[in-house]
Design an enzyme around this catalytic site. Sequence first.
Site, PDB file in Angstrom:
ATOM      1  N   ASP A 175     -45.910 -62.214  85.705  1.00 55.99           N
ATOM      2  CA  ASP A 175     -44.313 -62.722  86.030  1.00 55.99           C
ATOM      3  C   ASP A 175     -44.033 -62.851  87.133  1.00 55.99           C
ATOM      4  OD1 ASP A 175     -41.602 -61.581  85.654  1.00 55.99           O
ATOM      5  OD2 ASP A 175     -42.160 -60.092  86.664  1.00 55.99           O
ATOM      6  N   ASP A 178     -40.275 -62.415  89.564  1.00 50.94           N
ATOM      7  CA  ASP A 178     -39.675 -61.429  90.080  1.00 50.94           C
ATOM      8  C   ASP A 178     -39.674 -59.980  90.100  1.00 50.94           C
ATOM      9  OD1 ASP A 178     -37.071 -63.371  90.552  1.00 50.94           O
ATOM     10  OD2 ASP A 178     -37.573 -63.789  88.071  1.00 50.94           O
ATOM     11  N   ASP A 184     -44.323 -55.790  86.495  1.00 50.38           N
ATOM     12  CA  ASP A 184     -43.990 -55.088  86.918  1.00 50.38           C
ATOM     13  C   ASP A 184     -43.380 -54.254  86.053  1.00 50.38           C
ATOM     14  OD1 ASP A 184     -41.991 -56.795  87.450  1.00 50.38           O
ATOM     15  OD2 ASP A 184     -40.841 -55.129  88.246  1.00 50.38           O
TER      16      ASP A 184
END
EC number: 3.1.3.18
Length: 236
Positions: free
Chosen positions: A14, A16, A177
């Site tokens: 991922d 961001d 995250d």
Amino acid sequence: MNAAIEHVQAVAFDLDGTLCDSVPDLAAAAEAMLEQLGMKPLPAKVVESYVGDGIGKLVHRVLTNDRDREADSELWEKGFVSYMKYYRDHLSVFTRPYPETEAGLALLKSLGIPLVIITNKNEILAAELLKQLGLADYFSLILGGDSLPEKKPSPLPLRHAAEVLGIDAANMLMVGDSRNDIIAAKAAGCLSVGVTFGYGDMTLLSQDDTTRPDRIIGALPEIYENLQPQKNKDEE
């Protein structure tokens, strides 16, 4: 993450909240949009809680100050145009990679396995941000939220990445995250790796079977450390 991982042929990330902290610039774009529309600004922490499903959804959430509501279509269109115009011109004013991001990517690259980006951010913005952060050359493939008909938590981007790389999805790690990253990984049959330094709460996500990552790390180099036994075995 303290056990060796075997049979890994690619690692997907991922963007961001995983490779970089982009909230300051996302929040600045939200503030500029709200100001242009004559609306009150939101705290950066609130904007952070709205990140993860692409800019289109982020604009809805900022305009309504609600994760689940959608803004009036005319207001959203004005807001989206305003947001994108500002954000395109201010992608990396404050955005920086997390402290051990580049070290971790360099170590993984040294193993000779391809690294890919699978983000819900628009592909063109993701590619430009990676370039501005000096990270673009680490990745052989970048998939954004608008690259395919579906985005995370759909497994489609992960399966597509595996197909492009010519590997089985079961041999790819998905590092992220958020719940979207973990759910997508599980559905695609990938091993999921959650990071503790991003925007998602790994302690909370780990309490639910559907969002519990297979491994949790506190820094990207930990992935390399656990892939080293695999490399040593492959070289024997």
